[in-house]
Each structure stands twice: as C-alpha cells, then as structure tokens.
Design an enzyme around this catalytic site. Structure first.
Site, PDB file in Angstrom:
ATOM      1  N   LYS A 115       5.321 -25.989 -13.156  1.00 43.49           N
ATOM      2  CA  LYS A 115       4.931 -25.155 -12.004  1.00 43.49           C
ATOM      3  C   LYS A 115       3.405 -25.151 -11.988  1.00 43.49           C
ATOM      4  O   LYS A 115       2.766 -24.351 -12.659  1.00 43.49           O
ATOM      5  CB  LYS A 115       5.491 -23.743 -12.183  1.00 43.49           C
ATOM      6  CG  LYS A 115       5.676 -22.936 -10.905  1.00 43.49           C
ATOM      7  CD  LYS A 115       4.449 -22.765 -10.051  1.00 43.49           C
ATOM      8  CE  LYS A 115       3.481 -21.741 -10.556  1.00 43.49           C
ATOM      9  NZ  LYS A 115       2.245 -21.677  -9.736  1.00 43.49           N
ATOM     10  N   GLU A 166     -14.804 -12.163 -18.116  1.00 43.10           N
ATOM     11  CA  GLU A 166     -14.984 -13.578 -17.745  1.00 43.10           C
ATOM     12  C   GLU A 166     -15.408 -13.655 -16.284  1.00 43.10           C
ATOM     13  O   GLU A 166     -14.769 -13.064 -15.419  1.00 43.10           O
ATOM     14  CB  GLU A 166     -13.656 -14.317 -17.940  1.00 43.10           C
ATOM     15  CG  GLU A 166     -13.703 -15.781 -17.558  1.00 43.10           C
ATOM     16  CD  GLU A 166     -12.341 -16.465 -17.700  1.00 43.10           C
ATOM     17  OE1 GLU A 166     -11.321 -15.911 -17.253  1.00 43.10           O
ATOM     18  OE2 GLU A 166     -12.314 -17.578 -18.262  1.00 43.10           O
ATOM     19  N   CYS A 185     -12.498 -23.007 -19.017  1.00 44.53           N
ATOM     20  CA  CYS A 185     -12.279 -22.012 -20.078  1.00 44.53           C
ATOM     21  C   CYS A 185     -13.108 -22.365 -21.304  1.00 44.53           C
ATOM     22  O   CYS A 185     -13.272 -21.544 -22.198  1.00 44.53           O
ATOM     23  CB  CYS A 185     -10.816 -21.927 -20.444  1.00 44.53           C
ATOM     24  SG  CYS A 185     -10.250 -23.349 -21.342  1.00 44.53           S
ATOM     25  N   SER A 205      -5.221 -17.042 -16.562  1.00 40.14           N
ATOM     26  CA  SER A 205      -6.039 -15.872 -16.918  1.00 40.14           C
ATOM     27  C   SER A 205      -5.281 -14.968 -17.902  1.00 40.14           C
ATOM     28  O   SER A 205      -4.055 -15.013 -17.984  1.00 40.14           O
ATOM     29  CB  SER A 205      -6.431 -15.126 -15.648  1.00 40.14           C
ATOM     30  OG  SER A 205      -5.272 -14.843 -14.896  1.00 40.14           O
ATOM     31  N   GLU A 254      -0.864 -23.331  -7.299  1.00 37.61           N
ATOM     32  CA  GLU A 254      -0.657 -23.559  -5.863  1.00 37.61           C
ATOM     33  C   GLU A 254      -1.970 -23.900  -5.152  1.00 37.61           C
ATOM     34  O   GLU A 254      -1.973 -24.236  -3.976  1.00 37.61           O
ATOM     35  CB  GLU A 254       0.020 -22.338  -5.218  1.00 37.61           C
ATOM     36  CG  GLU A 254      -0.735 -21.020  -5.327  1.00 37.61           C
ATOM     37  CD  GLU A 254      -0.478 -20.258  -6.624  1.00 37.61           C
ATOM     38  OE1 GLU A 254      -0.502 -20.885  -7.702  1.00 37.61           O
ATOM     39  OE2 GLU A 254      -0.297 -19.029  -6.550  1.00 37.61           O
TER      40      GLU A 254
HETATM   41  P1  NAD Z   1      -4.217 -17.651 -12.900  1.00 40.19           P
HETATM   42  O1  NAD Z   1      -3.837 -16.797 -14.055  1.00 40.19           O
HETATM   43  O2  NAD Z   1      -4.544 -16.989 -11.602  1.00 40.19           O
HETATM   44  O3  NAD Z   1      -3.009 -18.672 -12.550  1.00 40.19           O
HETATM   45  C1  NAD Z   1      -2.407 -19.455 -13.540  1.00 40.19           C
HETATM   46  C2  NAD Z   1      -0.951 -19.696 -13.152  1.00 40.19           C
HETATM   47  O4  NAD Z   1      -0.258 -18.444 -13.097  1.00 40.19           O
HETATM   48  C3  NAD Z   1      -0.794 -20.346 -11.779  1.00 40.19           C
HETATM   49  O5  NAD Z   1       0.213 -21.330 -11.859  1.00 40.19           O
HETATM   50  C4  NAD Z   1      -0.381 -19.194 -10.883  1.00 40.19           C
HETATM   51  O6  NAD Z   1       0.466 -19.584  -9.820  1.00 40.19           O
HETATM   52  C5  NAD Z   1       0.363 -18.273 -11.835  1.00 40.19           C
HETATM   53  N1  NAD Z   1       0.247 -16.852 -11.470  1.00 40.19           N
HETATM   54  C6  NAD Z   1      -0.799 -16.264 -10.844  1.00 40.19           C
HETATM   55  N2  NAD Z   1      -0.550 -14.935 -10.676  1.00 40.19           N
HETATM   56  C7  NAD Z   1       0.661 -14.700 -11.223  1.00 40.19           C
HETATM   57  C8  NAD Z   1       1.453 -13.511 -11.376  1.00 40.19           C
HETATM   58  N3  NAD Z   1       1.034 -12.333 -10.935  1.00 40.19           N
HETATM   59  N4  NAD Z   1       2.640 -13.630 -12.001  1.00 40.19           N
HETATM   60  C9  NAD Z   1       3.068 -14.817 -12.462  1.00 40.19           C
HETATM   61  N5  NAD Z   1       2.354 -15.965 -12.332  1.00 40.19           N
HETATM   62  C10 NAD Z   1       1.167 -15.911 -11.731  1.00 40.19           C
HETATM   63  O7  NAD Z   1      -5.404 -18.598 -13.388  1.00 40.19           O
HETATM   64  P2  NAD Z   1      -6.282 -19.597 -12.532  1.00 40.19           P
HETATM   65  O8  NAD Z   1      -7.206 -18.814 -11.658  1.00 40.19           O
HETATM   66  O9  NAD Z   1      -5.434 -20.641 -11.895  1.00 40.19           O
HETATM   67  O10 NAD Z   1      -7.115 -20.320 -13.706  1.00 40.19           O
HETATM   68  C11 NAD Z   1      -8.294 -19.804 -14.235  1.00 40.19           C
HETATM   69  C12 NAD Z   1      -8.032 -19.045 -15.515  1.00 40.19           C
HETATM   70  O11 NAD Z   1      -7.375 -19.870 -16.463  1.00 40.19           O
HETATM   71  C13 NAD Z   1      -9.318 -18.592 -16.198  1.00 40.19           C
HETATM   72  O12 NAD Z   1      -9.132 -17.295 -16.696  1.00 40.19           O
HETATM   73  C14 NAD Z   1      -9.495 -19.589 -17.322  1.00 40.19           C
HETATM   74  O13 NAD Z   1     -10.251 -19.138 -18.419  1.00 40.19           O
HETATM   75  C15 NAD Z   1      -8.081 -19.819 -17.710  1.00 40.19           C
HETATM   76  N6  NAD Z   1      -7.915 -21.063 -18.442  1.00 40.19           N
HETATM   77  C16 NAD Z   1      -7.643 -20.989 -19.768  1.00 40.19           C
HETATM   78  C17 NAD Z   1      -7.511 -22.147 -20.510  1.00 40.19           C
HETATM   79  C18 NAD Z   1      -7.194 -22.086 -21.972  1.00 40.19           C
HETATM   80  O14 NAD Z   1      -6.717 -23.075 -22.491  1.00 40.19           O
HETATM   81  N7  NAD Z   1      -7.412 -20.980 -22.645  1.00 40.19           N
HETATM   82  C19 NAD Z   1      -7.663 -23.392 -19.876  1.00 40.19           C
HETATM   83  C20 NAD Z   1      -7.937 -23.424 -18.512  1.00 40.19           C
HETATM   84  C21 NAD Z   1      -8.055 -22.252 -17.806  1.00 40.19           C
END
Ligand code: NAD
Length: 499
Positions: free
Chosen positions: A174, A384, A282, A227, A177
């Site tokens: 998944k 962050e 990240c 996140s 989006e």
């Molecule tokens: P996000 O948390 O908004 O989304 C990540 C995934 O979760 C997406 O597929 C999204 O559709 C899903 N999602 C979003 N809201 C949700 C909810 N309420 N319930 C269930 N699923 C949900 O993150 P993002 O904005 O796409 O990515 C950026 C974040 O990812 C930053 O915080 C970054 O630090 C982190 N990140 C961490 C790593 C790591 O390995 N630690 C690597 C890359 C990015």
C-alpha cells in the site's frame, strides 16, 4: 480526462471501484496531473486473497528459482531507470539524479535478495546427542504487507517486498497516495521478471486500506514506514491483532561538529544532507551542533555564502540542487514551523520562505532556511520539520553536544564530524540513536547491513533489509531428529539434557 491510477491485483491492473480518488500533483507546476483510486475494504481483501492463493506454490519454489526472478527484476530496473526516475521526479518533486538514487538504493536491496539461497540456509548440528541431529530452517510467514511513505516511492517498497518475496512470502503493498506511479511500475516490472500472479499486489488508498490490512486475519506481518504517530498507531493495532509489525517513524538527526573538524567539508556535507530532496528525508541532517562559540562562528561564516548559492529548480532541471516540496499543504506546514522558530526567539539567518520560481509560480517551492541560536527547549527543535530548514544549536562542550541526540524523542540517525578518534568512538558507542555516521552525514547503511532507528523513530525490534529484514519475514523452525536403531530405550521422565 485526468489519468486515474488503479490497483494491481493477481497479475492484473484494475480500475478502482470506490469512486473515491486522491489527487496526484506535479509539485513543480502545482497542477493535479493524475488521480489515484482509494481502495475499498473489499479491494484490499481481494489483494490479500490473491497473495494467499499464490503463497503455497511460491513458498515451495526453490530459492534459486526465486532468486532468478530477483536477478531479472534488477536487470529490468536498470533498463528502465530513466523512465522510472522521470516519473518519480514528476510526482515527488525531487531532482532526477536524486530519483535515480532512490531507485538505485532499492535496487541494491534486490541485489542482496538475489543471494537468498545462501542467506536463507539453515543451521545443522551433526550429533547433538547420541544418534541425534538438530537442524533449523527459516520459513516464510505467508501474506505480508507493506505501507510506505511519499518520500522514497521506489527504495522503501523495495526494502520491503524485495526481502519478503525472496524469502518465499507473498506481498500486498500500500504505497503513499501522493506518488503511486513508481510503485505501480515496479509491480509491472516484477511480473515481467517472471513472478507468478498474486505474489506481489499493489492496492492504492488511504487510512481505509491501511486499517483493512491491519485487521485482515490472513496478513501475517506488516512493515510500515512513515510519520511517528501513524507508525505507533500501526504498531499498536497490528500487534493487537497478533501480527508481526515493524513500524519506522520520523526523525530529527543531529550533526555534532567538533572544533577540529574539517569545516569546509562539513559545510558541503550539511548543504547536501539538510537541503537535498528539500529536506524531505528521514536521514536528512536538519540540526548542526557546533561545539564552542568559535566553531559556531567559523561554521556560519562558511555556511551562509554557500547556502546563498543553492539553486532551487523544477525536478527536471539538471542544475537544480533540490526541487519543490511534495504539496502546498506540506510547504505551509514547513513555513509555519519557520515562523514558530522566529516567534520562539531563534535567529533566522537565511529566510527562504517567500522563494518563488519564475515561470513556475504555482509550484511548491521553498528556498533554504537557516536558524542560529536554536535551543533544546524550542518546539521547532523538538519536532520534525521535514523541509529545507537547517537549525544550529550551539553547545559549549562535547558532553553537552553528545547528550542532545540521546535525549531527543527521535533516534534515527546522527553524525559526528571530527578528526579525533577517541571522541568519535565514545560518541558512537554511547549515543542512543540507531544509525551513526563518523564524518558521514547520511549514514544510511548499505543494503547488506540493515536500517532502523531507535526511540520514536521505530516501533518493533527488527530493522529493514539485510539479515534483519530476512529475520522479520521468516520464522525459525528447529527439528531434532533421531532414527530407529533397533534398540528400545527406557522411558525418560526427566527433561532431556546434554549431560
Ligand atoms: P505518513 O505517516 O503521512 O504516511 C505514511 C503512510 O501511512 C502512507 O501510506 C499513508 O497513506 C498512510 N497513512 C497516513 N495517515 C494514516 C492514518 N491516519 N492511518 C493509517 N494510515 C495512514 O508519512 P509521509 O508524509 O508519507 O512520509 C513522511 C514521514 O515518513 C516523515 O515523518 C519521515 O521521517 C518518515 N520516514 C521515515 C523513514 C524511516 O525509515 N524511519 C523513512 C522515510 C520516511
């Protein structure tokens, strides 16, 4: 009509049935160029059913044949690198060379997965007792699922499905989006590489599809990257449903700069790691901690003119150092953090908030920002920001500087810049952070090691890719065997021991 991405289930590209769509922007122009279908619970169930049906045959396929799919897939990634990178840049906004890095980093995990036959070999003890041998094997779990963020739409899906599928699992991905184009291309290439139908499926969607995967009884393991609040939610709900879960979250990585560091090199390292990909990594380095006022002053003197030279451009501009942010909403969030930093009393030395690119005024661009005199009490330090913002926290001593990353809520990556091996060694040993760089600003481990942060940067206890990835996607079975010799032994009423 706007192009609409659907799903990829059981070897076929399908249109969505929910009637719900998310907008997919080109962040350089600010225009909605495509839409993506948001899956229903039934569509997620169909993807899981396809993966479940494919599991018996795929898990019984010998490891060298599974590896051959990986070899072919790697070749196809190389053959399609330019087209994949262009698509990635169009939807994410990172510059083309950086998109190639995103794909290459995933490809390197596939290269390791090509060695699955060797990695997944079990262990054997000949003669553990009289006539007794013991052997152990790593068996796949079944249907595994991956939920990925927008910022690495190629690398992170491949961290997950590369190792999972090589080990004999089947997979439902998944992706974010915000930039679903590349994940859908990856599944097409994976099929072209010879993967049977249903081994890799992609459902696009939002919270509905994430929850459906978390609750589905046939999903054995969930790997999440995103996140921290969502990571914690995924970890809690997934483990409550009895699944194996690894959930990587956000970060706030520090770069400690000791007085003896090569400051010219540090400046170059900070520029790339704080502003590359508009800071949407990240493993970005958004906090620099010079030790001593003199080090801080010298660093700033060298840094500011170099920041002024940075070129922000559209994602296809080969001269641009970085491109736009992923969305207008995210850029607003970053701008709000910058204002908060000003209100909290930090010194805004470079202010890129109002940057606008001529001819692309609707793009989601932001110029580089630099704060000096940030303190650990400030909210903008604690949280962050995920944008092109570098914060300088001045420390008086090495000890004070070294405490900062250890005390921070996040513990993904950290770097120390010095020529002093003793300080570096002590720091690397004691710091409460998962990935450490010594004069290396972005210490993302190579694909045959493994990736994972500590504290609120990762929930669960197994890292991504490498042997840790293999452990996550397999369970150990240990067999103790003895063959009849014709001699009947008396019953044993005590626990067998090796005495
Ligand atoms: P996000 O948390 O908004 O989304 C990540 C995934 O979760 C997406 O597929 C999204 O559709 C899903 N999602 C979003 N809201 C949700 C909810 N309420 N319930 C269930 N699923 C949900 O993150 P993002 O904005 O796409 O990515 C950026 C974040 O990812 C930053 O915080 C970054 O630090 C982190 N990140 C961490 C790593 C790591 O390995 N630690 C690597 C890359 C990015």
């Amino acid at each position: 009509m706007t192009y609409q991405y659907g799903h990829f289930i059981n070897g076929a590209a399908l249109s969505g049935t929910s009637g719900l769509f998310g907008d997919v922007y080109n962040p350089s122009t600010g225009e909605v160029e495509k839409q993506v279908a948001l899956a229903t619970v039934d569509e997620v169930s169909a993807a899981v059913a396809a993966a479940e049906a494919a599991f018996p045959a795929w898990s019984a396929t010998n490891p060298q044949r599974r590896a051959r799919v990986m070899f072919k897939f790697k070749q196809l990634l190389e053959d399609n690198m330019d087209a994949l990178a262009k698509l990635l840049s169009e939807e994410h906004g990172k510059v083309i060379a950086d998109s190639k890095g995103d794909i290459q980093r995933g490809l390197e995990v596939i290269e390791v997965a090509c060695g699955i036959a060797n990695m997944q070999k079990g262990e054997y003890t000949d003669g553990a007792g009289p006539g007794i041998d013991v052997y152990s094997m790593r068996q796949p779990l079944g249907v595994c699922a991956g939920i990925t963020p927008f910022n690495f739409p190629a690398m992170i899906p491949m961290w997950m499905f590369g190792m999972a599928i090589a080990a004999g699992n089947t997979f439902v991905l998944k992706p974010s989006e915000k930039d679903p184009g590349v994940p859908l291309k990856l599944v097409e290439l994976f099929m072209e590489a010879g993967a049977p139908e249903g081994v890799l499926n992609v459902v696009n969607g939002d919270k509905t599809s994430v929850d459906a995967l978390l609750d589905h009884p046939s999903v054995q393991a969930i790997s999440f990257v995103g996140s921290s609040d969502i990571a914690h939610y995924v970890y809690s709900r997934g483990t409550a449903a009895g699944k194996r879960v690894q959930a990587m979250g956000g970060a706030k990585n520090h770069g400690i700069v000791l007085p003896d560091a090569d400051l010219d090199q540090v400046v170059q390292d900070l520029l790339g790691s704080a502003y590359g990909s508009a800071g949407e990594r990240c493993m970005a380095l958004p906090v620099a901690v010079p030790v001593g006022e003199d080090t801080a002053d010298r660093l700033l003197e060298k840094l500011v003119p170099e920041i002024d030279k940075l070129k922000v451009g559209i994602s296809t501009d080969p001269d641009a150092h970085y491109g736009p942010l992923v969305s207008a909403a995210h850029r607003q969030k970053v701008r709000d953090y910058v204002q908060m930093g000003v209100d909290e009393g930090a010194e805004l030395v470079v202010d890129g908030r109002d940057f606008s690119l001529q001819g692309y005024e609707d793009g989601f661009f932001m110029g580089p920002c630099l704060f000096d005199k940030v303190t650990p009490e400030m909210t903008t330090y604690k949280e962050e920001i995920f944008g092109p913002v570098l914060q300088i926290v001045r420390a008086k001593t090495f000890e004070e500087a070294a405490e900062l990353p250890t005390k921070h809520q996040y513990g993904n990556g950290v770097a120390i810049f010095t020529r002093n091996g003793n300080f570096a060694r002590e720091f690397a040993s004691k710091v409460q952070v998962g990935m450490v760089g010594i004069n290396v600003p972005i210490p993302v481990p190579v694909s045959y090691h493994s990736f994972g942060g500590w504290k609120r940067s990762a929930f669960g206890d197994t890292n991504q890719y490498g042997m840790e990835g293999l452990r996550f996607y397999t369970k150990v079975k240990t067999v103790t065997q003895r063959w009849p010799t014709g001699q009947t032994e008396d019953s044993a009423f005590i626990i067998p021991t090796m005495q």
